[in-house]
Design an enzyme around this catalytic site. Sequence first.
Site, mmCIF file in Angstrom:
data_model
loop_
_atom_site.group_PDB
_atom_site.id
_atom_site.type_symbol
_atom_site.label_atom_id
_atom_site.label_comp_id
_atom_site.label_asym_id
_atom_site.label_seq_id
_atom_site.Cartn_x
_atom_site.Cartn_y
_atom_site.Cartn_z
ATOM 1 N N SER A 145 -7.166 5.205 2.207
ATOM 2 C CA SER A 145 -7.019 6.380 1.332
ATOM 3 C C SER A 145 -8.393 6.733 0.774
ATOM 4 C CB SER A 145 -6.085 6.031 0.168
ATOM 5 O OG SER A 145 -6.104 7.048 -0.814
ATOM 6 N N TYR A 175 -3.440 0.920 -7.610
ATOM 7 C CA TYR A 175 -3.445 1.524 -6.263
ATOM 8 C C TYR A 175 -4.851 1.559 -5.669
ATOM 9 C CZ TYR A 175 -2.577 4.839 -2.464
ATOM 10 O OH TYR A 175 -2.498 5.441 -1.226
HETATM 11 P P1 NAP Z 1 5.826 7.923 2.229
HETATM 12 O O1 NAP Z 1 6.330 9.214 2.760
HETATM 13 O O2 NAP Z 1 6.369 7.424 0.942
HETATM 14 O O3 NAP Z 1 5.990 6.797 3.355
HETATM 15 C C1 NAP Z 1 5.720 5.445 3.085
HETATM 16 C C2 NAP Z 1 6.294 4.591 4.192
HETATM 17 O O4 NAP Z 1 5.986 3.214 3.897
HETATM 18 C C3 NAP Z 1 7.791 4.735 4.306
HETATM 19 O O5 NAP Z 1 8.144 4.811 5.662
HETATM 20 C C4 NAP Z 1 8.309 3.422 3.700
HETATM 21 O O6 NAP Z 1 9.495 3.033 4.367
HETATM 22 C C5 NAP Z 1 7.170 2.475 4.059
HETATM 23 N N1 NAP Z 1 7.182 1.267 3.223
HETATM 24 C C6 NAP Z 1 7.016 1.168 1.890
HETATM 25 N N2 NAP Z 1 7.161 -0.107 1.502
HETATM 26 C C7 NAP Z 1 7.442 -0.830 2.626
HETATM 27 C C8 NAP Z 1 7.715 -2.187 2.873
HETATM 28 N N3 NAP Z 1 7.753 -3.105 1.894
HETATM 29 N N4 NAP Z 1 7.935 -2.578 4.150
HETATM 30 C C9 NAP Z 1 7.912 -1.676 5.152
HETATM 31 N N5 NAP Z 1 7.670 -0.372 4.984
HETATM 32 C C10 NAP Z 1 7.437 0.042 3.718
HETATM 33 O O7 NAP Z 1 4.227 7.987 2.006
HETATM 34 P P2 NAP Z 1 3.020 8.348 3.010
HETATM 35 O O8 NAP Z 1 2.173 9.322 2.285
HETATM 36 O O9 NAP Z 1 3.509 8.679 4.358
HETATM 37 O O10 NAP Z 1 2.253 6.948 3.000
HETATM 38 C C11 NAP Z 1 1.857 6.277 4.172
HETATM 39 C C12 NAP Z 1 0.514 5.598 3.907
HETATM 40 O O11 NAP Z 1 -0.468 6.596 3.623
HETATM 41 C C13 NAP Z 1 0.507 4.652 2.706
HETATM 42 O O12 NAP Z 1 -0.234 3.502 3.054
HETATM 43 C C14 NAP Z 1 -0.216 5.455 1.634
HETATM 44 O O13 NAP Z 1 -0.849 4.620 0.702
HETATM 45 C C15 NAP Z 1 -1.194 6.212 2.485
HETATM 46 N N6 NAP Z 1 -1.772 7.428 1.876
HETATM 47 C C16 NAP Z 1 -0.968 8.449 1.458
HETATM 48 C C17 NAP Z 1 -1.561 9.570 0.880
HETATM 49 C C18 NAP Z 1 -0.745 10.730 0.368
HETATM 50 O O14 NAP Z 1 -1.301 11.583 -0.369
HETATM 51 N N7 NAP Z 1 0.494 10.864 0.728
HETATM 52 C C19 NAP Z 1 -2.955 9.635 0.742
HETATM 53 C C20 NAP Z 1 -3.729 8.587 1.190
HETATM 54 C C21 NAP Z 1 -3.126 7.492 1.767
HETATM 55 P P3 NAP Z 1 10.779 2.338 3.691
HETATM 56 O O15 NAP Z 1 10.841 2.821 2.272
HETATM 57 O O16 NAP Z 1 11.911 2.828 4.556
HETATM 58 O O17 NAP Z 1 10.533 0.879 3.822
#
Ligand code: NAP
Length: 248
Positions: free
Chosen positions: A134, A147
């Site tokens: 991130s 975070y």
């Molecule tokens: P999201 O829509 O909330 O998706 C997060 C995913 O992680 C979901 O599929 C969730 O699945 C899974 N997850 C959470 N805890 C888990 C666990 N204990 N075991 C297995 N799977 C787990 O958010 P996203 O934005 O796509 O995030 C994906 C990645 O991108 C993360 O690492 C986040 O930190 C990073 N990121 C996001 C942003 C942003 O602005 N959105 C920016 C920078 C980086 P389940 O709940 O079904 O387990």
Amino acid sequence: MNATTRPVAVITGSSAGIGAATAHELARLGFEVVLGARRLDRIQALAGELGGRAQALDVTDAASVQAFAAQVSVAAVLVNNAGLSRGLDPVEKGSEAHWREMLETNVMGLLRVTRALLPALSRAPLAHIVNVGSVAGLEVYAGGGGYTATKHAVRAISQTLRLELVGRPIRVTEIDPGMVETEFSLVRFDGDAARAKKVYEGLKPLGGEDVADCIGWVVTRPAHVNIDQIVVKPIAQASATVAARKQS
Ligand code: NAP
């Protein structure tokens, strides 16, 4: 589960957001996608649609990670995407449960999954570990103590892996997104949809597919090319804390 001749791409956290979009993109590029997340119904539906495989995965649970990894004998790609943020409190008021969940998921989970899948990655002629970090791994912001610490750790782990794996056909890339509209803010604010929506108000954020596009690109470079890092943000975002928003 049918054996196929397609190279296998394992994607953690593929039930939503960036992970689900990455599953679509890597399937489109010809990979057999192996999907892991806690919401099994969602990944089963997606695997059905994409001709892939789905298995429940909780990256915070060592036994779950072991069982998940056991079904993959050879993997060409591992996308360590599972991750979350919880809350936006200053350290002074921080929740121990929130810190623990973020550290367990974003740091311990990523390490655990990587260790469990390295044997399968080592059996592929060319393999690739893609860690979703991130901009919070490059910068910090008030209220992000837990975070940002986890995403700085992802950065350290990606760099460490590159040192440890040098000389072997395993590439390591870190993808560092800025604002992406997914379920991320909904999770951060504990289901408060109005607060989550405000994060993206007045600008066009990235979608999961924009990050998936970067991941698809890095894994399809020629074998001698390693893309170390991509930082990808919406044009309206200059840094983790500075964005241009239109008044509505
Ligand atoms: P999201 O829509 O909330 O998706 C997060 C995913 O992680 C979901 O599929 C969730 O699945 C899974 N997850 C959470 N805890 C888990 C666990 N204990 N075991 C297995 N799977 C787990 O958010 P996203 O934005 O796509 O995030 C994906 C990645 O991108 C993360 O690492 C986040 O930190 C990073 N990121 C996001 C942003 C942003 O602005 N959105 C920016 C920078 C980086 P389940 O709940 O079904 O387990």
